[in-house]
Design a protein around this motif. Sequence first.
Motif, PDB file in Angstrom:
ATOM      1  N   GLU A 262       0.796  -1.222   0.000  1.00  0.00           N
ATOM      2  CA  GLU A 262       0.000   0.000   0.000  1.00  0.00           C
ATOM      3  C   GLU A 262       0.830   1.274   0.000  1.00  0.00           C
ATOM      4  OE1 GLU A 262      -2.990  -0.114   2.999  1.00  0.00           O
ATOM      5  OE2 GLU A 262      -3.677  -2.084   2.396  1.00  0.00           O
ATOM      6  N   SER A 263       2.143   1.182   0.222  1.00  0.00           N
ATOM      7  CA  SER A 263       2.931   2.399   0.318  1.00  0.00           C
ATOM      8  C   SER A 263       3.502   2.872  -1.016  1.00  0.00           C
ATOM      9  CB  SER A 263       4.055   2.214   1.338  1.00  0.00           C
ATOM     10  OG  SER A 263       4.872   1.144   0.958  1.00  0.00           O
ATOM     11  N   GLY A 264       3.192   2.223  -2.109  1.00  0.00           N
ATOM     12  CA  GLY A 264       3.540   2.729  -3.433  1.00  0.00           C
ATOM     13  C   GLY A 264       4.961   2.464  -3.880  1.00  0.00           C
ATOM     14  N   GLN A 265       5.522   3.418  -4.645  1.00  0.00           N
ATOM     15  CA  GLN A 265       6.802   3.236  -5.321  1.00  0.00           C
ATOM     16  C   GLN A 265       7.972   2.974  -4.376  1.00  0.00           C
ATOM     17  OE1 GLN A 265       7.627   2.997  -8.546  1.00  0.00           O
ATOM     18  NE2 GLN A 265       5.525   3.209  -9.214  1.00  0.00           N
ATOM     19  N   ARG A 266       8.005   3.616  -3.231  1.00  0.00           N
ATOM     20  CA  ARG A 266       9.132   3.400  -2.312  1.00  0.00           C
ATOM     21  C   ARG A 266       9.222   1.946  -1.881  1.00  0.00           C
ATOM     22  NH1 ARG A 266       8.736   8.817   1.441  1.00  0.00           N
ATOM     23  NH2 ARG A 266       9.123  10.226  -0.280  1.00  0.00           N
ATOM     24  N   THR A 267       8.101   1.362  -1.528  1.00  0.00           N
ATOM     25  CA  THR A 267       8.102  -0.033  -1.116  1.00  0.00           C
ATOM     26  C   THR A 267       8.420  -0.942  -2.292  1.00  0.00           C
ATOM     27  OG1 THR A 267       6.499   0.442   0.610  1.00  0.00           O
ATOM     28  CG2 THR A 267       6.738  -1.856  -0.037  1.00  0.00           C
ATOM     29  N   LEU A 268       7.878  -0.638  -3.466  1.00  0.00           N
ATOM     30  CA  LEU A 268       8.185  -1.439  -4.642  1.00  0.00           C
ATOM     31  C   LEU A 268       9.675  -1.405  -4.958  1.00  0.00           C
ATOM     32  CD1 LEU A 268       5.215  -0.565  -7.019  1.00  0.00           C
ATOM     33  CD2 LEU A 268       5.650  -2.729  -5.886  1.00  0.00           C
ATOM     34  N   ASN A 269      10.300  -0.251  -4.855  1.00  0.00           N
ATOM     35  CA  ASN A 269      11.731  -0.145  -5.113  1.00  0.00           C
ATOM     36  C   ASN A 269      12.534  -0.970  -4.120  1.00  0.00           C
ATOM     37  OD1 ASN A 269      11.304   1.555  -7.244  1.00  0.00           O
ATOM     38  ND2 ASN A 269      11.609   3.414  -6.061  1.00  0.00           N
ATOM     39  N   THR A 270      12.148  -0.921  -2.867  1.00  0.00           N
ATOM     40  CA  THR A 270      12.837  -1.703  -1.842  1.00  0.00           C
ATOM     41  C   THR A 270      12.663  -3.192  -2.090  1.00  0.00           C
ATOM     42  OG1 THR A 270      12.493   0.076  -0.246  1.00  0.00           O
ATOM     43  CG2 THR A 270      13.020  -2.102   0.640  1.00  0.00           C
ATOM     44  N   VAL A 271      11.440  -3.622  -2.337  1.00  0.00           N
ATOM     45  CA  VAL A 271      11.146  -5.035  -2.563  1.00  0.00           C
ATOM     46  C   VAL A 271      11.862  -5.536  -3.816  1.00  0.00           C
ATOM     47  CG1 VAL A 271       9.275  -6.651  -3.139  1.00  0.00           C
ATOM     48  CG2 VAL A 271       8.979  -5.002  -1.300  1.00  0.00           C
ATOM     49  N   LEU A 272      12.053  -4.691  -4.799  1.00  0.00           N
ATOM     50  CA  LEU A 272      12.727  -5.072  -6.036  1.00  0.00           C
ATOM     51  C   LEU A 272      14.168  -5.517  -5.777  1.00  0.00           C
ATOM     52  CD1 LEU A 272      12.102  -5.133  -9.075  1.00  0.00           C
ATOM     53  CD2 LEU A 272      12.933  -2.795  -9.205  1.00  0.00           C
ATOM     54  N   PHE A 273      14.826  -4.949  -4.769  1.00  0.00           N
ATOM     55  CA  PHE A 273      16.213  -5.277  -4.473  1.00  0.00           C
ATOM     56  C   PHE A 273      16.378  -6.426  -3.484  1.00  0.00           C
ATOM     57  CE2 PHE A 273      17.081  -1.371  -6.634  1.00  0.00           C
ATOM     58  CZ  PHE A 273      18.376  -1.514  -7.108  1.00  0.00           C
ATOM     59  N   VAL A 274      15.339  -6.852  -2.809  1.00  0.00           N
ATOM     60  CA  VAL A 274      15.450  -7.920  -1.809  1.00  0.00           C
ATOM     61  C   VAL A 274      15.941  -9.234  -2.420  1.00  0.00           C
ATOM     62  CG1 VAL A 274      14.136  -9.355  -0.188  1.00  0.00           C
ATOM     63  CG2 VAL A 274      13.879  -6.874  -0.154  1.00  0.00           C
ATOM     64  N   PRO A 275      15.373  -9.724  -3.531  1.00  0.00           N
ATOM     65  CA  PRO A 275      15.898 -10.982  -4.098  1.00  0.00           C
ATOM     66  C   PRO A 275      17.372 -10.888  -4.486  1.00  0.00           C
ATOM     67  CG  PRO A 275      13.774 -10.453  -5.072  1.00  0.00           C
ATOM     68  CD  PRO A 275      14.189  -9.257  -4.269  1.00  0.00           C
ATOM     69  N   ALA A 276      17.790  -9.749  -5.030  1.00  0.00           N
ATOM     70  CA  ALA A 276      19.193  -9.590  -5.412  1.00  0.00           C
ATOM     71  C   ALA A 276      20.099  -9.710  -4.191  1.00  0.00           C
ATOM     72  CB  ALA A 276      19.416  -8.249  -6.114  1.00  0.00           C
ATOM     73  N   GLY A 277      19.724  -9.077  -3.103  1.00  0.00           N
ATOM     74  CA  GLY A 277      20.521  -9.156  -1.880  1.00  0.00           C
ATOM     75  C   GLY A 277      20.582 -10.565  -1.321  1.00  0.00           C
ATOM     76  N   ALA A 278      19.449 -11.242  -1.299  1.00  0.00           N
ATOM     77  CA  ALA A 278      19.407 -12.613  -0.778  1.00  0.00           C
ATOM     78  C   ALA A 278      20.227 -13.553  -1.653  1.00  0.00           C
ATOM     79  CB  ALA A 278      17.962 -13.090  -0.680  1.00  0.00           C
ATOM     80  N   LEU A 279      20.095 -13.436  -2.962  1.00  0.00           N
ATOM     81  CA  LEU A 279      20.853 -14.302  -3.871  1.00  0.00           C
ATOM     82  C   LEU A 279      22.341 -13.992  -3.829  1.00  0.00           C
ATOM     83  CD1 LEU A 279      18.307 -14.355  -6.792  1.00  0.00           C
ATOM     84  CD2 LEU A 279      19.040 -16.333  -5.449  1.00  0.00           C
ATOM     85  N   LEU A 280      22.688 -12.739  -3.635  1.00  0.00           N
ATOM     86  CA  LEU A 280      24.087 -12.364  -3.490  1.00  0.00           C
ATOM     87  C   LEU A 280      24.707 -13.065  -2.282  1.00  0.00           C
ATOM     88  CD1 LEU A 280      26.588 -10.500  -4.052  1.00  0.00           C
ATOM     89  CD2 LEU A 280      25.518  -8.921  -2.450  1.00  0.00           C
ATOM     90  N   VAL A 281      24.020 -13.026  -1.160  1.00  0.00           N
ATOM     91  CA  VAL A 281      24.531 -13.676   0.047  1.00  0.00           C
ATOM     92  C   VAL A 281      24.650 -15.180  -0.160  1.00  0.00           C
ATOM     93  CG1 VAL A 281      24.030 -14.169   2.477  1.00  0.00           C
ATOM     94  CG2 VAL A 281      23.748 -11.843   1.588  1.00  0.00           C
ATOM     95  N   LEU A 282      23.655 -15.798  -0.783  1.00  0.00           N
ATOM     96  CA  LEU A 282      23.738 -17.234  -1.076  1.00  0.00           C
ATOM     97  C   LEU A 282      24.899 -17.551  -2.015  1.00  0.00           C
ATOM     98  CD1 LEU A 282      20.023 -18.300  -1.568  1.00  0.00           C
ATOM     99  CD2 LEU A 282      21.590 -19.090   0.203  1.00  0.00           C
ATOM    100  N   ALA A 283      25.137 -16.686  -2.983  1.00  0.00           N
ATOM    101  CA  ALA A 283      26.188 -16.931  -3.973  1.00  0.00           C
ATOM    102  C   ALA A 283      27.582 -16.899  -3.356  1.00  0.00           C
ATOM    103  CB  ALA A 283      26.084 -15.914  -5.107  1.00  0.00           C
ATOM    104  N   VAL A 284      27.816 -16.034  -2.394  1.00  0.00           N
ATOM    105  CA  VAL A 284      29.165 -15.897  -1.821  1.00  0.00           C
ATOM    106  C   VAL A 284      29.342 -16.635  -0.497  1.00  0.00           C
ATOM    107  CG1 VAL A 284      29.547 -13.696  -2.990  1.00  0.00           C
ATOM    108  CG2 VAL A 284      28.689 -13.710  -0.644  1.00  0.00           C
ATOM    109  N   ALA A 285      28.284 -17.208   0.039  1.00  0.00           N
ATOM    110  CA  ALA A 285      28.350 -17.830   1.361  1.00  0.00           C
ATOM    111  C   ALA A 285      29.282 -19.030   1.418  1.00  0.00           C
ATOM    112  CB  ALA A 285      26.946 -18.239   1.808  1.00  0.00           C
ATOM    113  N   ARG A 286      29.498 -19.716   0.325  1.00  0.00           N
ATOM    114  CA  ARG A 286      30.325 -20.926   0.344  1.00  0.00           C
ATOM    115  C   ARG A 286      31.813 -20.633   0.428  1.00  0.00           C
ATOM    116  NH1 ARG A 286      31.371 -23.608  -5.361  1.00  0.00           N
ATOM    117  NH2 ARG A 286      31.975 -25.234  -3.923  1.00  0.00           N
ATOM    118  N   TRP A 287      32.202 -19.405   0.111  1.00  0.00           N
ATOM    119  CA  TRP A 287      33.616 -19.053   0.127  1.00  0.00           C
ATOM    120  C   TRP A 287      34.018 -18.426   1.448  1.00  0.00           C
ATOM    121  CZ3 TRP A 287      31.276 -17.041  -4.659  1.00  0.00           C
ATOM    122  CH2 TRP A 287      31.419 -17.937  -5.720  1.00  0.00           C
TER     123      TRP A 287
END
Length: 155
Positions: free
Chosen positions: A90-115
Motif C-alpha cells: 500500500e505504500s507505493g513506489q518506495r516499497t516497490l523499489n525496496t522489494v525489487l532489491f530484496v531478491p538480489a541481496g538474498a541471492l548475493l549472500v547465497l552466492a558468496v556464502a560458500r567461500w
Amino acid sequence: MVDFGGTGAMLLVIGVAGLFCAALALLLARPLGWVSALSIAGFVWSLAVIGAVTLVPTSAHTGIVAAEGRMSTCSWDIGGPAPDGFWIFESGQRTLNTVLFVPAGALLVLAVARWRAGWILAPLGILALGGYSALIEKTQAGAWPGSTARATSPT
C-alpha cells in the motif's frame, strides 16, 4: 522517439535475460554445484530484472525530454508500471523499489556464502547494490553531463 518500451518490452528483456542466466547456471553447475550456480545466475538475472523494470520506458513512444525540461530530482510519485504500487504494497513506489532489491541481496549472500571470503564479499556486494540503485537513479534523472533524459519509469 524511443520506439522500445512498455510492459511487453520489459517482459521480453526479462525473458531473454532469464534464458542467458539459465545457460550460465548450467555452465557453473559442474564446477560450483547447483546451489551456487543457481544463486549466481539468479543474482545476475535479478540485476537484469531491476534494470528492465526501472529503465525500460513505460510506453514505446516516450520521446526525449530535453535537459532543460527535465526534473532536477527523482520523483517518488509518478509513472512506472505500477504507479500506485501493487495492491499488496500500500505504500507505493518506495516499497516497490525496496522489494525489487530484496531478491538480489538474498541471492548475493547465497552466492558468496560458500567461500571463506564471503564475509567480506557479501557486505561489499550489498554496497554495490546500493551503487547500482544510485546509478539507476542518475540514469533516470539524466544526470550524466551533457545528456538528455529519457522518459522512463521512475524509482
